[in-house]
Write an enzyme that holds these catalytic residues in place. Structure first.
Site, PDB file in Angstrom:
ATOM      1  N   ASN A 168      37.550 -17.300  71.869  1.00 29.92           N
ATOM      2  CA  ASN A 168      37.155 -18.717  71.798  1.00 29.92           C
ATOM      3  C   ASN A 168      35.788 -19.011  72.406  1.00 29.92           C
ATOM      4  OD1 ASN A 168      39.567 -19.432  70.567  1.00 29.92           O
ATOM      5  ND2 ASN A 168      40.609 -19.624  72.550  1.00 29.92           N
ATOM      6  N   GLU A 200      24.049 -10.335  71.403  1.00 28.69           N
ATOM      7  CA  GLU A 200      23.062 -10.489  72.493  1.00 28.69           C
ATOM      8  C   GLU A 200      22.321 -11.813  72.389  1.00 28.69           C
ATOM      9  OE1 GLU A 200      22.766  -8.284  74.874  1.00 28.69           O
ATOM     10  OE2 GLU A 200      23.952  -6.676  74.003  1.00 28.69           O
ATOM     11  N   ASP A 216      19.767 -18.576  66.745  1.00 28.50           N
ATOM     12  CA  ASP A 216      19.720 -20.009  67.101  1.00 28.50           C
ATOM     13  C   ASP A 216      19.659 -20.202  68.618  1.00 28.50           C
ATOM     14  OD1 ASP A 216      20.105 -20.612  64.410  1.00 28.50           O
ATOM     15  OD2 ASP A 216      22.286 -20.702  64.618  1.00 28.50           O
TER      16      ASP A 216
END
Ligand code: FAD
Length: 388
Positions: A138, A367, A371
């Site tokens: 999540n 990594e 964005d």
């Protein structure tokens, strides 16, 4: 015709040692990896022989001091090693990145003397393989919200939670895992294979990084000895410093993937004839090749400068973030353009381009996504965080 571009004579800026390090890894990639990597990728299989060979080559933790099994090299050497490995395949560079930057680096930087002595020499030699657990089902771009938890039970910590998308997890001997304590502070732990309640199932059906093993880390009431906590770090800064080191290596590595695509496309365009001429003689193909070599040259200059800064311990996380984002995007564009130059042959496993292109689709996401790196630069130049 120069297949490995050095348009701005960056080699003049490298030391003899840098060139020797680069050459030894290049030779290994050409002789040991390139002949077999397409088969492994097509079969979605990890070439396990590489682990010991990369250890012998000095590709694991090259900047770790010799007393802990490393080679004591500088960060420019580390970058050049990553570049050469990724000329072969991003999966193999990923294995070296995780081992070096995400496992050895935190143990060396945040670990106790005992932890350093116990793990680093074996990791450096490739006798032990590591994984790094930060991402959760999540929580990806927002690791600060992680749910994996440790509870202090006096003699030990009790660990519960799950990590997802973890490179090497099913085959790793140890994993550096990040979890929150009862006060919500992020702590680093060294988890060993075989601990009761710990499993690491493999993630199947990837179309990218098919020669690397990815999986989960699942913790169901795992008792962690207190000596397995990394004593010298608390908070999200710990995993972020690891990612900084790995992102630095990626910024260099992807230049290697781009060089391999470019040299393949250049050679092919000179040999392939259509309309009675090599396709390299057509202006549209020359435009592609000219733009590709220009973009590679710019990326080479960025990582060379970044390396000199990191060697002086002056490279800022924001500079590393920009270099990672820019160079991965560059390599993806180079792979796409190069693939077109090969026409139908561009999709064949007889050439490395499609494999690089699919691999880079992971590299642009892990990594820190493209964005997120844009937001990091955005914050740096405006002073306004736009993450939320
Ligand atoms: C092959 C592979 C290997 C990996 N290996 C490891 C590993 O070894 N260890 C590890 O811990 N993790 C690993 N990862 C996980 C990787 O780091 C995450 O996938 C990455 O951080 C992105 O998280 P996510 O996939 O959950 O995407 P999300 O965070 O769910 O993002 C989905 C999309 O939303 C965008 N987005 C998210 N937040 C924002 C925002 N604030 N503003 C604008 N856009 C936003 C993202 O850019 C992205 O496009 C690996 C991933 C892959 C694919």
């Amino acid at each position: 015709m120069k297949l490995t571009p050095d348009y701005f004579q960056i080699d003049d800026l490298l030391s003899e040692e840098h060139k020797l390090v680069r050459q030894s890894v290049r030779d290994w990639v050409d002789s040991r990896l390139k002949p077999v990597i397409d088969d492994y990728s097509q079969r979605h299989e990890f070439p396990s022989f590489i682990v010991k060979e990369l250890g012998k080559l000095g590709a694991f933790g090259p900047y770790i001091p010799e007393e802990y099994g490393g080679a004591g090299l500088d960060h420019t050497s580390y970058g050049l090693i990553m570049q050469e490995l990724e000329r072969g395949d991003s999966s193999i560079r990923s294995v070296a990145s995780v081992q070096s930057s995400l496992v050895m680096y935190p143990i060396y930087t945040f670990g106790s003397e005992n932890q350093k002595k116990k793990y680093l020499p074996q990791l450096a030699a490739g006798e032990m393989l590591g994984a790094f657990g930060l991402t959760e089902p999540n929580h990806g771009s927002d690791p600060g919200s992680m749910e994996t938890k440790i509870i202090d039970k006096g003699d030990y910590y009790l660990l519960n939670g799950a990590k997802m998308w973890i490179t090497n997890s099913p085959i790793a001997d140890i994993a550096v895992v990040w979890a929150k304590d009862e006060e919500g502070i992020v702590r680093g732990l060294i988890i060993e294979k075989g601990m009761e309640g710990f499993t690491a199932p493999e993630t199947h059906n990837k179309w990218s990084l098919r020669a690397s093993v990815t999986g989960e880390l699942v913790f169901d009431n795992v008792k962690i000895p207190k000596e397995n906590i990394l004593p010298n770090i608390q908070g999200l800064k710990g995993p972020m410093m690891c990612l900084n080191s790995a992102r630095y290596g990626i910024a260099w590595g992807v230049v290697g993937a781009a060089i391999d695509c470019y040299s393949t496309a250049l050679q092919y365009s000179l040999e392939r004839k259509q309309f009675d001429k090599p396709i390299a003689s057509f202006q549209l193909q020359q435009k592609k090749l000219a733009e590709i070599v220009t973009e590679i040259t710019k990326a080479q200059l960025v990582v060379w400068r970044l390396g000199t800064l990191r060697d002086k311990d002056q490279a800022k996380p924001t500079q590393i973030s920009m270099a990672k984002r820019n160079n991965v995007e560059m390599a993806l564009n180079v792979a796409r353009e190069s693939r077109q130059i090969l026409g139908a042959m561009g999709i064949s496993g007889d050439f490395p381009i499609m494999r690089h292109m699919m691999n880079l689709e992971s590299v642009v996401t892990y990594e820190g996504t493209h964005d997120v790196h844009l937001l990091i630069t955005g914050l740096d130049i405006t002073g306004i965080p736009a993450f939320k």
